[in-house]
Design a protein around this motif. Structure first.
Motif, PDB file in Angstrom:
ATOM      1  N   UNK A   1      17.567  -1.528 -14.309  1.00 37.62           N
ATOM      2  CA  UNK A   1      16.484  -1.341 -15.264  1.00 37.62           C
ATOM      3  C   UNK A   1      15.686  -0.100 -14.897  1.00 37.62           C
ATOM      4  N   UNK A   2      14.987   0.459 -15.882  1.00 45.72           N
ATOM      5  CA  UNK A   2      14.218   1.673 -15.621  1.00 45.72           C
ATOM      6  C   UNK A   2      13.115   1.428 -14.606  1.00 45.72           C
ATOM      7  N   UNK A   3      12.555   0.210 -14.572  1.00 50.06           N
ATOM      8  CA  UNK A   3      11.487  -0.082 -13.615  1.00 50.06           C
ATOM      9  C   UNK A   3      12.011  -0.110 -12.193  1.00 50.06           C
ATOM     10  N   UNK A   4      13.218  -0.660 -12.019  1.00 55.07           N
ATOM     11  CA  UNK A   4      13.816  -0.675 -10.687  1.00 55.07           C
ATOM     12  C   UNK A   4      14.234   0.735 -10.289  1.00 55.07           C
ATOM     13  N   UNK A   5      14.893   1.440 -11.219  1.00 50.70           N
ATOM     14  CA  UNK A   5      15.410   2.776 -10.915  1.00 50.70           C
ATOM     15  C   UNK A   5      14.304   3.749 -10.562  1.00 50.70           C
ATOM     16  N   UNK A   6      13.123   3.564 -11.135  1.00 55.32           N
ATOM     17  CA  UNK A   6      12.039   4.512 -10.912  1.00 55.32           C
ATOM     18  C   UNK A   6      11.097   4.068  -9.803  1.00 55.32           C
ATOM     19  N   UNK A   7      11.408   2.967  -9.104  1.00 55.71           N
ATOM     20  CA  UNK A   7      10.551   2.503  -8.018  1.00 55.71           C
ATOM     21  C   UNK A   7      10.430   3.590  -6.963  1.00 55.71           C
ATOM     22  N   UNK A   8       9.204   3.924  -6.604  1.00 60.70           N
ATOM     23  CA  UNK A   8       8.979   4.977  -5.632  1.00 60.70           C
ATOM     24  C   UNK A   8       9.471   4.554  -4.254  1.00 60.70           C
ATOM     25  N   UNK A   9      10.085   5.482  -3.529  1.00 56.80           N
ATOM     26  CA  UNK A   9      10.473   5.217  -2.145  1.00 56.80           C
ATOM     27  C   UNK A   9       9.195   5.147  -1.318  1.00 56.80           C
ATOM     28  N   UNK A  10       8.963   4.051  -0.585  1.00 55.34           N
ATOM     29  CA  UNK A  10       7.676   3.887   0.105  1.00 55.34           C
ATOM     30  C   UNK A  10       7.397   4.945   1.169  1.00 55.34           C
ATOM     31  N   UNK A  11       8.454   5.574   1.683  1.00 55.71           N
ATOM     32  CA  UNK A  11       8.260   6.580   2.733  1.00 55.71           C
ATOM     33  C   UNK A  11       8.765   7.958   2.293  1.00 55.71           C
ATOM     34  N   UNK A  12       8.725   8.225   0.982  1.00 51.63           N
ATOM     35  CA  UNK A  12       9.169   9.519   0.473  1.00 51.63           C
ATOM     36  C   UNK A  12       8.376  10.667   1.088  1.00 51.63           C
ATOM     37  N   UNK A  34       0.825  -1.213   0.000  1.00 51.31           N
ATOM     38  CA  UNK A  34       0.000   0.000   0.000  1.00 51.31           C
ATOM     39  C   UNK A  34       0.855   1.258   0.000  1.00 51.31           C
ATOM     40  N   UNK A  35       1.986   1.231   0.715  1.00 50.81           N
ATOM     41  CA  UNK A  35       2.877   2.394   0.740  1.00 50.81           C
ATOM     42  C   UNK A  35       3.478   2.640  -0.644  1.00 50.81           C
ATOM     43  N   UNK A  36       3.880   1.586  -1.329  1.00 50.90           N
ATOM     44  CA  UNK A  36       4.463   1.724  -2.660  1.00 50.90           C
ATOM     45  C   UNK A  36       3.442   2.241  -3.664  1.00 50.90           C
ATOM     46  N   UNK A  37       2.204   1.773  -3.538  1.00 46.73           N
ATOM     47  CA  UNK A  37       1.154   2.218  -4.437  1.00 46.73           C
ATOM     48  C   UNK A  37       0.892   3.717  -4.260  1.00 46.73           C
ATOM     49  N   UNK A  38       0.816   4.147  -2.997  1.00 50.70           N
ATOM     50  CA  UNK A  38       0.580   5.561  -2.710  1.00 50.70           C
ATOM     51  C   UNK A  38       1.755   6.412  -3.179  1.00 50.70           C
ATOM     52  N   UNK A  39       2.975   5.927  -2.916  1.00 51.84           N
ATOM     53  CA  UNK A  39       4.167   6.676  -3.313  1.00 51.84           C
ATOM     54  C   UNK A  39       4.289   6.778  -4.828  1.00 51.84           C
ATOM     55  N   UNK A  40       3.938   5.691  -5.530  1.00 49.12           N
ATOM     56  CA  UNK A  40       4.011   5.706  -6.989  1.00 49.12           C
ATOM     57  C   UNK A  40       3.020   6.696  -7.577  1.00 49.12           C
ATOM     58  N   UNK A  41       1.826   6.759  -6.997  1.00 45.24           N
ATOM     59  CA  UNK A  41       0.820   7.701  -7.483  1.00 45.24           C
ATOM     60  C   UNK A  41       1.284   9.135  -7.252  1.00 45.24           C
ATOM     61  N   UNK A  42       1.895   9.387  -6.095  1.00 50.27           N
ATOM     62  CA  UNK A  42       2.390  10.734  -5.795  1.00 50.27           C
ATOM     63  C   UNK A  42       3.541  11.109  -6.710  1.00 50.27           C
ATOM     64  N   UNK A  43       4.411  10.134  -7.001  1.00 50.73           N
ATOM     65  CA  UNK A  43       5.573  10.404  -7.850  1.00 50.73           C
ATOM     66  C   UNK A  43       5.174  10.712  -9.280  1.00 50.73           C
ATOM     67  N   UNK A  44       4.015  10.222  -9.680  1.00 53.17           N
ATOM     68  CA  UNK A  44       3.558  10.436 -11.053  1.00 53.17           C
ATOM     69  C   UNK A  44       2.908  11.796 -11.245  1.00 53.17           C
ATOM     70  N   UNK A  45       2.644  12.500 -10.127  1.00 54.82           N
ATOM     71  CA  UNK A  45       2.008  13.797 -10.223  1.00 54.82           C
ATOM     72  C   UNK A  45       2.993  14.867 -10.689  1.00 54.82           C
TER      73      UNK A  45
END
Length: 226
Positions: free
Chosen positions: A54-65, A22-33
């Motif tokens: 890989x770009x997918x690993x490099x762009x993984x959102x920090x869960x507690x950003x 859930x933290x990663x999902x929220x962080x990813x949504x915030x990072x895309x804004x």
């Protein structure tokens, strides 16, 4: 281990830990804004520069950003105490060895509400490519715990995630660089609000940055580090 140690060259990702979903999902949504958080953008740049990830690993959102970016230290952390609290005698401090799930749950219940907790990890790397964490030492001002990271490897992340990421609780470590990496890699645990006594010794220009020196100077305890 129920959660086997990964000694491969596979790039690590926090997505392997279900308690972070859930933290990663929220962080990813915030990072895309628009106006992407500077901390998150910087983390992605570091990851991309760290060896052809890989770009997918490099762009993984920090869960507690979000928690790290908005961290505000507690007022008591920024004020010198009227008189430093005397260290309790080691022989008078209760000690618990934790190697069962029910003991872990009891420990987490006991440390909730503490303003400060201290942590230290023991890590094994002999004849192991990546290595793995063996013991977690955790202390409050009134009690000590030693947690068996081998027996409780898969339970530690879900149990301690909220406590270690709580911005109102100060986590005290000494020379935390490796500990932070091991906590994230082995258990999916992230620390928000860290005080590193090793870094403090450097800011204060102490003659030594060792934990043994600090223990003797401030607690009157001579540690046998052999």
């Amino acid at each position: 281990f129920p959660d086997p140690v990964d000694n491969s060259n596979t790039p690590w990702s926090p997505s392997r830990f279900s308690h972070l979903a859930s933290k990663l999902s929220t962080a990813a949504a915030a990072a895309a804004q628009p106006g992407r958080d500077r901390l998150q953008a910087h983390a992605a740049q570091l990851a991309a520069a760290g060896g052809g990830l890989s770009s997918s690993i490099a762009s993984t959102a920090h869960p507690y950003a979000a928690e790290l970016s908005s961290l505000t230290y507690q007022s008591w952390q920024l004020e010198a105490p009227a008189e430093p609290a005397a260290a309790a005698d080691l022989d008078d401090t209760p000690f618990d060895f934790v190697d069962r799930p029910h003991q872990l749950s009891a420990m987490v219940d006991a440390i909730r509400g503490e303003q400060q907790i201290a942590l230290d990890l023991e890590h094994h790397s002999y004849r192991s490519f990546q290595g793995f964490s063996c013991l977690l030492q955790l202390s409050t001002c009134s009690r000590d715990y030693v947690i068996d990271c081998l027996s409780l490897r898969s339970q530690l992340g879900p149990a301690l995630a909220d406590v270690l990421a709580d911005p109102t609780v100060e986590k005290v470590l000494h020379g935390a660089d490796s500990d932070i990496m091991w906590l994230q890699r082995d258990f999916g645990l992230y620390i928000v609000n860290l005080f590193d006594t090793g870094q403090a010794t450097r800011v204060l220009n102490y003659p030594s940055a060792s934990l043994a020196y600090l223990l003797e100077k401030h607690a009157g305890f001579k540690a046998d580090k052999r």
